[in-house]
Scaffold this motif. Structure first.
Motif, short mmCIF file in Angstrom:
data_model
loop_
_atom_site.label_atom_id
_atom_site.label_comp_id
_atom_site.label_asym_id
_atom_site.label_seq_id
_atom_site.Cartn_x
_atom_site.Cartn_y
_atom_site.Cartn_z
N PHE A 94 0.80 -0.91 0.15
CA PHE A 94 0.23 -0.03 0.29
C PHE A 94 0.87 1.07 0.25
O PHE A 94 0.76 1.93 -0.68
CB PHE A 94 -0.71 -0.14 1.13
CG PHE A 94 -1.41 1.40 1.48
CD1 PHE A 94 -3.00 0.87 0.92
CD2 PHE A 94 -1.68 2.41 1.88
CE1 PHE A 94 -3.96 1.66 0.51
CE2 PHE A 94 -2.34 3.13 1.95
CZ PHE A 94 -3.96 3.22 1.74
N ASP A 95 1.72 1.28 0.74
CA ASP A 95 2.85 2.65 1.16
C ASP A 95 3.47 2.88 -0.29
O ASP A 95 3.37 3.65 -0.86
CB ASP A 95 3.34 2.50 2.04
CG ASP A 95 2.64 3.03 3.47
OD1 ASP A 95 1.94 3.73 3.80
OD2 ASP A 95 3.12 2.14 4.66
N ASN A 96 4.15 1.41 -1.06
CA ASN A 96 4.79 1.57 -1.62
C ASN A 96 3.96 2.23 -3.26
O ASN A 96 4.21 2.88 -3.92
CB ASN A 96 5.16 0.08 -2.92
CG ASN A 96 6.90 -0.11 -2.50
OD1 ASN A 96 7.63 0.19 -3.00
ND2 ASN A 96 6.94 -0.60 -1.80
N VAL A 97 2.52 1.93 -3.04
CA VAL A 97 1.45 2.12 -4.03
C VAL A 97 1.66 4.08 -3.17
O VAL A 97 1.22 4.76 -4.82
CB VAL A 97 0.48 1.20 -4.69
CG1 VAL A 97 -0.64 2.20 -5.84
CG2 VAL A 97 1.26 0.30 -4.77
N ALA A 98 1.07 4.16 -2.85
CA ALA A 98 0.73 4.92 -2.17
C ALA A 98 1.86 6.77 -1.92
O ALA A 98 1.55 7.53 -2.44
CB ALA A 98 0.63 5.58 -0.88
N PHE A 99 3.31 6.04 -2.39
CA PHE A 99 3.93 7.47 -2.11
C PHE A 99 4.12 8.57 -3.64
O PHE A 99 4.02 9.45 -3.07
CB PHE A 99 5.52 6.09 -2.59
CG PHE A 99 6.69 7.07 -2.02
CD1 PHE A 99 7.74 7.19 -0.69
CD2 PHE A 99 7.59 7.15 -2.56
CE1 PHE A 99 8.44 7.77 -0.77
CE2 PHE A 99 8.43 8.96 -3.28
CZ PHE A 99 9.50 8.35 -1.86
N GLY A 100 3.75 8.15 -4.42
CA GLY A 100 3.90 9.18 -5.40
C GLY A 100 2.92 10.26 -4.56
O GLY A 100 3.62 11.73 -4.64
#
Lengths: 347, 262, 276
Positions: A94-100
């Motif tokens: 989730f955080d990987n995808v949310a980073f941007g």
């Protein structure tokens, strides 16, 4: 999404040897264009310059007609999928995808909504709390794709995204990428060294050789009309007959040794004639045109067919024959090179 | 085959291992002896030597200053060393290898010489307070550990991870804190441990940088040992071993056994 | 990308090392060459003294013997530890690491207990009637060597275990198939492959012993000075800073030279490709 234009791009790392020379091409909105070439041909360098990860030595990169050459990488709003996936190891899916989205300072609920949507699109909803190290290669690939797409990038860059997957998964993922690209109407620039992969999914293919573009066309055109010997070799043409101006009889006839070869395509400037191994016929009943004899030197079993190495007066040939009855070494055969499959190449 | 099941090799190795552990075990045993000189076998059990430690003002203040100096030296070595390593591994710097050796060069100078030279230059010539000189000396001991350990993990880290961050809209500076630092956390902790313990245990540099009101723990113990021969030294040795074990345990909890030993 | 940023990141560390390592060294070096009687006169004067030669000789003797003993003890146990299963290996690694991280005073003090006049060794030998009066082992070259071996053995083991774990066991199996006995394999197959690790360990141990202060101070006493203890004595006890500087420079030259020599040797002996 947007259209991309690259003008006269050049790159040199040491100021002497040029790894890129005068690269110009355009990718239209919603197109998937592949850059194909062996390692070291400059395809990844081209992609990284477009991404803004390394500076160009000369030339421009334009997005929707606007020069972005001097825009720093983090302000370009592109998406990129790396060969190693390059997921952030210390963040969950989730955080990987949310980073941007966090970098774009969206509020929390908007981020949550958008990421959830993206995870659903890429089939990752179940995995959102997992960490990259817990995922399979295919799953990591999907996360990487989701992370690249979540910010609605103007352009999606993919650097050999499938080369770390096993053969079966590679086929599946390339279909998924193509489907997603069509559905979202993405502009994609895709770097690969795998000819089959790139012909299967691309609208256009750009073949690079030693820092130059050798041919830029649709897969069909490249397959049937390779422009150079280099391209032809790359896409599976195994047979090359060297010719000189003196061999030319007229626009469609070339004399090689004692044999006159007939081509459908006009042959001016031809330096080489080429034909795919599966297009050569052996012992045709009506072997009149473009025919000569040869001796089978060796044989390889390919499952659906046999591949023979044949020695003849005008050179050695690779021939693939779908006949299940095999021929033996030393056998004398007549080769027929159909005129419509015999392509004259100027380089 | 000469593998772990080879009997001769196993016997030899276990003897050597015992020789490594035994002296430390003997120290522990003597610390409980009732006799006032250090001897074996012990004649009775007492904890009085442990309480004697706390009667020694040099030990108490020495422990405090050793702790403070080790902390400041280790942290400053990390704060100064990590950016340097980042520059050397992530920017295309000319002569990067030269810089690397330059930063490691304090290890080539004998510690006793570093102590002596620094004492002359910093304390006598530049009139820097002894305490600051002490921290500088210990910083020089720590920096090479930081450079070596952090370089190794920076080179192991896939540089594309950082690039992926930039592509996602993260500036280089932000990416350093949000992506690079969390991913080299284990080696930062390992480097901190090596710095802290080596600074805390150091004698040669600390010997020179001492003043009337400033003594470090190891020189204090050395001094006590040269003037007295009673089990107090054993007792404080045991406390130091517990301290070392505690450090190792904390680091193990933080980053796992694998990262300490390799 | 931005070279300016990189320079700013490097400057603090660069200045730190330059100002606090190299400037002080230059400062102690210059006066040693400014004697009225000639450029090197302080050095020739220093080297005329037989006492000083004894100290230098003792330092070398201790360092060389220590390296040899550490090597003999370190190689077998490193092979044994390096070949354990991962979990066992990691626990053994920690056991080796623990003494490495324990204060040197503690580790040397332990040998006072063992080697002293009333130490275990003397008590045992007396009890067995092998000797009539206690031996003087403590405060001799031997006790310094024993202490140094104890101090540096874990470092050697630590630097070897990694190389052992990387060895390809199939090479030894190939040697066994070709008829090599296990001990022959050790000397002809395993140790040659460990050359780099062994030489790295030797450099660390040699330079470490050569420059060590604590061990000779605790286990050597006043009559067995080595170069490191001589520096401290000259500087802080006798106040002869010039002499201390001279010895410091000689010590730097010796340790730098020995490291350079060993590194040359390791390049020479190691025939494997560097990037293997």
């Amino acid at each position: 999404m947007a259209n991309l234009e690259v003008q006269n791009l050049a790159k040199s790392y040491d100021g002497k040897t040029k790894v890129l020379k005068d690269i110009s091409f355009a990718v239209n909105n919603g197109e998937l264009v592949s850059i194909l070439g062996p390692s070291g041909c400059g395809k990844t360098t081209t992609l990284r310059i477009i991404a803004g990860l390394i500076p160009e030595t000369a030339g421009q990169v334009l997005v929707n007609g606007k020069d972005i050459t001097k825009v720093p990488v983090y302000k370009r709003n592109f998406g990129m999928v790396f060969q190693s996936y390059a997921l952030f190891p210390h963040m969950n899916v989730f955080d990987n995808v949310a980073f941007g989205l966090k970098m774009r300072k969206l509020d929390k609920s908007a981020i949550k909504k958008r990421v959830t949507e993206m995870l659903a699109t890429t089939g990752l909803s179940q995995l959102s709390k997992q960490f990259p190290a817990q995922l399979s290669g295919g799953q990591q690939q999907r996360v990487s794709l989701a992370r690249a797409l979540v910010t609605n990038p103007e352009l999606l860059l993919m650097d050999e995204p499938l080369s770390n997957l096993d053969a079966k998964l590679r086929l599946k993922m390339r279909e998924e990428i193509r489907d997603l690209q069509q559905k979202l109407k993405m502009t994609v620039l895709f770097v690969t060294h795998d000819q089959q992969e790139c012909f299967a999914i691309s609208d256009k293919v750009l073949i690079m050789k030693q820092g130059r573009i050798d041919q830029f066309d649709t897969p069909q055109n490249i397959f049937h009309h390779p422009r150079t010997e280099y391209v032809a070799r790359f896409i599976g043409y195994d047979n090359f007959i060297t010719v000189t101006a003196a061999n030319r009889q007229d626009e469609h006839h070339i004399k090689v040794g004692e044999t006159v070869l007939n081509t459908v395509e006009p042959n001016q400037d031809a330096k080489v004639l080429t034909i795919r191994p599966e297009n050569i016929h052996l012992n045709l009943a009506d072997a009149s045109e473009n025919s000569f004899t040869g001796t089978i030197m060796s044989r390889e079993y390919l499952g659906q067919s046999f591949k023979y190495a044949i020695h003849s007066a005008i050179g050695d040939f690779q021939v693939e024959e779908a006949r299940q009855k095999m021929r033996s070494s030393g056998e004398e055969v007549t080769l027929t090179l159909p005129a419509k499959h015999l392509h004259p190449l100027s380089e | 085959m000469l593998d772990r099941k080879n009997k001769t090799l196993t016997v030899i190795s276990i003897i050597i291992l015992a020789l490594i552990m035994l002296p430390l075990i003997l120290v522990v045993i003597t610390s409980f002896n009732t006799q006032s000189s250090i001897s074996l076998p012990i004649t009775g059990f007492t904890l009085s030597w442990y309480s004697n430690i706390f009667q020694q003002p040099d030990f108490i203040s020495g422990f405090e200053s050793s702790l403070i100096v080790a902390l400041i030296a280790s942290i400053s070595a990390l704060v100064i060393g990590i950016p340097a390593v980042y520059a050397l591994t992530r920017y295309n710097i000319h002569h990067a290898a030269w810089f690397q050796s330059f930063f490691l060069s304090p290890t080539l100078i004998p510690e006793i010489v570093i102590g002596f030279a620094l004492y002359q230059a910093a304390v006598i010539t530049m009139r820097i307070p002894v305490f600051i000189g002490l921290i500088v000396g210990h910083f020089l001991l720590c920096l090479p550990y930081v450079i070596r350990l952090i370089t190794a993990s920076m080179l192991l880290m896939d540089s594309h991870i950082e690039e992926a961050g930039w592509i996602c809209g993260c500036s280089r500076k932000k990416g350093f804190f949000l992506i690079v630092l969390p991913n080299i956390k284990a080696s930062i902790i390992a480097a901190f441990m090596m710095c802290f313990i080596n600074s805390f245990n150091n004698i040669p540099v600390s010997l020179f940088m001492s003043g009337p009101s400033l003594t470090m723990l190891p020189p204090s113990i050395l001094n006590y040992l040269q003037n007295n021969y009673d089990p107090t030294v054993s007792a404080i040795s045991v406390l130091l071993m517990i301290f070392t074990a505690l450090m190792m345990f904390l680091v193990e909890k933080a980053i796992g056994i694998k990262n300490i030993t390799e | 990308m931005n070279r300016k940023t990189a320079v700013w990141l490097l400057i603090p560390a660069f200045l730190g090392v330059l100002v606090f390592t190299f400037f002080p060294l230059i400062q102690i070096a210059i006066p040693t060459f400014q004697s009225k009687s000639g450029f090197f006169s302080l050095y020739t004067q220093f080297l005329k003294s037989s006492f000083n030669w004894a100290v230098i000789g003792r330092s070398f003797l201790i360092a060389i013997v220590t390296v040899i003993v550490v090597l003999i003890l370190g190689v077998p146990i490193s092979i044994w530890i390096g070949r354990q299963k991962t979990v066992v290996r990691q626990i053994l690694n920690l056991l080796i690491l623990f003494p490495m991280l324990t204060n040197a005073v503690v580790r040397n003090f332990a040998w006072i207990i063992i080697l002293g006049h009333d130490g275990i060794v003397n008590k045992t030998l007396l009890a067995l009637h092998l000797i009539k009066s206690p031996l003087n082992i403590l405060y001799t070259n031997t006790s310094i060597i024993i202490g140094s071996v104890y101090l540096f053995l874990p470092i050697m083991i630590n630097s070897l275990i990694g190389s052992v774990a990387e060895l390809n066991v199939e090479i030894e199996e190939a040697a066994a198939v070709l008829g090599s006995s296990p001990w022959r394999t050790l000397f002809k197959v395993i140790i040659p492959q460990l050359t780099t690790g062994i030489l790295t360990g030797c450099i660390l141990v040699f330079a470490g012993t050569m420059t060590a202060y604590t061990t000779p101070e605790i286990l050597g006493g006043n009559r067995h000075l080595v170069m490191a203890t001589l520096i401290y004595q000259q500087a802080m006890t006798l106040g002869n800073w010039q002499n201390a500087s001279v010895i410091s420079l000689i010590l730097i030259v010796i340790s730098a030279l020995s490291m350079w020599l060993m590194r040359r040797l390791s390049h020479h002996l190691d025939r494997r490709p560097i990037n293997a």
